[in-house]
Write a protein that holds these residues in place. Structure first.
Motif, mmCIF file in Angstrom:
data_model
loop_
_atom_site.group_PDB
_atom_site.id
_atom_site.type_symbol
_atom_site.label_atom_id
_atom_site.label_comp_id
_atom_site.label_asym_id
_atom_site.label_seq_id
_atom_site.Cartn_x
_atom_site.Cartn_y
_atom_site.Cartn_z
ATOM 1 N N TYR A 104 0.855 -1.172 0.000
ATOM 2 C CA TYR A 104 0.000 0.000 0.000
ATOM 3 C C TYR A 104 0.897 1.229 0.000
ATOM 4 C CZ TYR A 104 -3.087 3.665 1.696
ATOM 5 O OH TYR A 104 -3.781 4.834 1.841
ATOM 6 N N LEU A 105 0.760 2.065 -1.012
ATOM 7 C CA LEU A 105 1.519 3.306 -1.095
ATOM 8 C C LEU A 105 0.585 4.467 -0.793
ATOM 9 C CD1 LEU A 105 3.464 2.576 -4.415
ATOM 10 C CD2 LEU A 105 4.272 2.264 -2.072
ATOM 11 N N GLU A 106 0.940 5.258 0.202
ATOM 12 C CA GLU A 106 0.105 6.395 0.582
ATOM 13 C C GLU A 106 0.187 7.502 -0.462
ATOM 14 O OE1 GLU A 106 0.748 7.822 4.519
ATOM 15 O OE2 GLU A 106 0.692 5.811 5.384
ATOM 16 N N GLU A 107 -0.846 8.347 -0.472
ATOM 17 C CA GLU A 107 -0.833 9.517 -1.348
ATOM 18 C C GLU A 107 0.438 10.309 -1.089
ATOM 19 O OE1 GLU A 107 -3.330 13.425 -0.996
ATOM 20 O OE2 GLU A 107 -4.542 11.937 -2.074
ATOM 21 N N ASP A 108 1.033 10.841 -2.164
ATOM 22 C CA ASP A 108 2.305 11.544 -2.041
ATOM 23 C C ASP A 108 2.323 12.698 -3.027
ATOM 24 O OD1 ASP A 108 4.825 12.106 -1.105
ATOM 25 O OD2 ASP A 108 5.803 10.384 -2.026
ATOM 26 N N GLU A 109 3.282 13.581 -2.843
ATOM 27 C CA GLU A 109 3.468 14.700 -3.762
ATOM 28 C C GLU A 109 4.834 14.578 -4.413
ATOM 29 O OE1 GLU A 109 3.912 19.538 -3.789
ATOM 30 O OE2 GLU A 109 2.953 18.588 -2.070
ATOM 31 N N CYS A 110 4.889 14.786 -5.728
ATOM 32 C CA CYS A 110 6.146 14.721 -6.466
ATOM 33 C C CYS A 110 6.163 15.862 -7.477
ATOM 34 C CB CYS A 110 6.276 13.365 -7.165
ATOM 35 S SG CYS A 110 7.808 13.160 -8.083
ATOM 36 N N ASP A 111 7.083 16.787 -7.318
ATOM 37 C CA ASP A 111 7.214 17.939 -8.220
ATOM 38 C C ASP A 111 5.906 18.706 -8.366
ATOM 39 O OD1 ASP A 111 9.904 17.327 -8.692
ATOM 40 O OD2 ASP A 111 9.385 15.977 -10.351
ATOM 41 N N SER A 139 -3.021 7.438 -3.602
ATOM 42 C CA SER A 139 -2.632 6.187 -2.957
ATOM 43 C C SER A 139 -2.869 5.049 -3.948
ATOM 44 C CB SER A 139 -3.428 5.967 -1.662
ATOM 45 O OG SER A 139 -4.804 5.975 -1.914
ATOM 46 N N SER A 140 -2.126 3.970 -3.765
ATOM 47 C CA SER A 140 -2.219 2.873 -4.728
ATOM 48 C C SER A 140 -1.763 1.561 -4.106
ATOM 49 C CB SER A 140 -1.376 3.184 -5.974
ATOM 50 O OG SER A 140 -0.010 3.321 -5.628
ATOM 51 N N LEU A 141 -2.054 0.488 -4.824
ATOM 52 C CA LEU A 141 -1.523 -0.828 -4.490
ATOM 53 C C LEU A 141 -0.443 -1.141 -5.510
ATOM 54 C CD1 LEU A 141 -4.783 -2.901 -3.850
ATOM 55 C CD2 LEU A 141 -3.242 -1.900 -2.155
ATOM 56 N N HIS A 142 0.736 -1.505 -5.021
ATOM 57 C CA HIS A 142 1.843 -1.819 -5.921
ATOM 58 C C HIS A 142 2.160 -3.304 -5.805
ATOM 59 C CE1 HIS A 142 5.284 -1.105 -8.431
ATOM 60 N NE2 HIS A 142 5.973 -1.903 -7.626
ATOM 61 N N PHE A 143 2.473 -3.925 -6.940
ATOM 62 C CA PHE A 143 2.687 -5.367 -7.014
ATOM 63 C C PHE A 143 4.124 -5.691 -7.425
ATOM 64 C CE2 PHE A 143 -1.726 -4.490 -7.438
ATOM 65 C CZ PHE A 143 -2.389 -5.560 -6.874
ATOM 66 N N ASP A 144 4.825 -6.433 -6.572
ATOM 67 C CA ASP A 144 6.162 -6.958 -6.861
ATOM 68 C C ASP A 144 6.083 -8.481 -6.747
ATOM 69 O OD1 ASP A 144 7.898 -4.639 -7.231
ATOM 70 O OD2 ASP A 144 7.489 -4.215 -5.119
ATOM 71 N N ALA A 145 6.362 -9.156 -7.857
ATOM 72 C CA ALA A 145 6.222 -10.615 -7.887
ATOM 73 C C ALA A 145 7.578 -11.300 -7.746
ATOM 74 C CB ALA A 145 5.569 -11.039 -9.203
ATOM 75 N N TYR A 146 7.531 -12.506 -7.202
ATOM 76 C CA TYR A 146 8.715 -13.354 -7.131
ATOM 77 C C TYR A 146 8.797 -14.150 -8.431
ATOM 78 C CZ TYR A 146 8.703 -12.479 -2.096
ATOM 79 O OH TYR A 146 8.740 -11.890 -0.867
ATOM 80 N N ASP A 147 9.985 -14.170 -9.046
ATOM 81 C CA ASP A 147 10.108 -14.956 -10.280
ATOM 82 C C ASP A 147 10.458 -16.416 -10.006
ATOM 83 O OD1 ASP A 147 12.836 -14.939 -9.687
ATOM 84 O OD2 ASP A 147 13.422 -13.875 -11.510
ATOM 85 N N TYR A 186 5.493 -4.913 -11.247
ATOM 86 C CA TYR A 186 4.267 -4.717 -12.018
ATOM 87 C C TYR A 186 3.719 -3.309 -11.765
ATOM 88 C CZ TYR A 186 3.971 -9.608 -13.366
ATOM 89 O OH TYR A 186 4.221 -10.840 -13.929
ATOM 90 N N ASP A 187 2.795 -2.890 -12.606
ATOM 91 C CA ASP A 187 2.154 -1.593 -12.432
ATOM 92 C C ASP A 187 1.382 -1.556 -11.119
ATOM 93 O OD1 ASP A 187 3.054 -0.616 -14.867
ATOM 94 O OD2 ASP A 187 1.268 -1.271 -15.948
ATOM 95 N N SER A 188 1.036 -0.351 -10.727
ATOM 96 C CA SER A 188 0.218 -0.153 -9.538
ATOM 97 C C SER A 188 -1.237 0.050 -9.942
ATOM 98 C CB SER A 188 0.707 1.083 -8.774
ATOM 99 O OG SER A 188 2.014 0.886 -8.299
ATOM 100 N N ILE A 189 -2.121 -0.165 -8.994
ATOM 101 C CA ILE A 189 -3.539 0.129 -9.175
ATOM 102 C C ILE A 189 -3.850 1.317 -8.269
ATOM 103 C CG2 ILE A 189 -5.900 -0.691 -8.913
ATOM 104 C CD1 ILE A 189 -4.857 -3.530 -9.286
ATOM 105 N N GLU A 190 -4.315 2.406 -8.868
ATOM 106 C CA GLU A 190 -4.560 3.623 -8.113
ATOM 107 C C GLU A 190 -5.913 3.619 -7.419
ATOM 108 O OE1 GLU A 190 -4.067 6.970 -10.718
ATOM 109 O OE2 GLU A 190 -1.886 6.755 -10.752
ATOM 110 N N HIS A 191 -5.935 4.285 -6.286
ATOM 111 C CA HIS A 191 -7.162 4.510 -5.531
ATOM 112 C C HIS A 191 -8.140 5.312 -6.384
ATOM 113 C CE1 HIS A 191 -9.814 5.814 -2.269
ATOM 114 N NE2 HIS A 191 -9.654 7.049 -2.713
ATOM 115 N N VAL A 192 -9.413 4.965 -6.301
ATOM 116 C CA VAL A 192 -10.456 5.738 -6.978
ATOM 117 C C VAL A 192 -11.420 6.279 -5.927
ATOM 118 C CG1 VAL A 192 -10.333 4.515 -9.176
ATOM 119 C CG2 VAL A 192 -11.853 3.674 -7.417
#
Length: 74
Positions: A29-36, A42-50, A58-64
């Motif tokens: 879970y990535l919290e809302e953030d500010e960049c530039d 906020s989003s869900l980010h996916f890192d898979a084991y190979d 993998y891409d993230s899925i953003e909060h709606v």
């Protein structure tokens, strides 16, 4: 901590992981953030084991934002 995502986005991610023959995934879970000056939702980010000691990013899925009565807005 709570996040709302579209079921179709979540299903598409699972379908992609299955297609890539992924068995295990870290979901962060990535919290809302500010960049530039831009707000990153906020989003869900996916890192898979190979399975061979590496990982696949993998891409993230953003909060709606959705109203509880969203079906009444047609």
């Amino acid at each position: 901590m709570e996040i709302t995502v579209k079921i179709t986005d979540l299903k598409n991610m699972v379908d992609q992981l299955i297609e890539d023959k992924i068995e295990y995934v870290d979901i962060t879970y990535l919290e809302e953030d500010e960049c530039d000056g831009d707000i990153l939702p906020s989003s869900l980010h996916f890192d898979a084991y190979d399975g061979y000691g590496g990982g696949i990013d993998y891409d993230s899925i953003e909060h709606v934002k959705v109203d509880a009565d969203y079906k009444n807005h047609d």
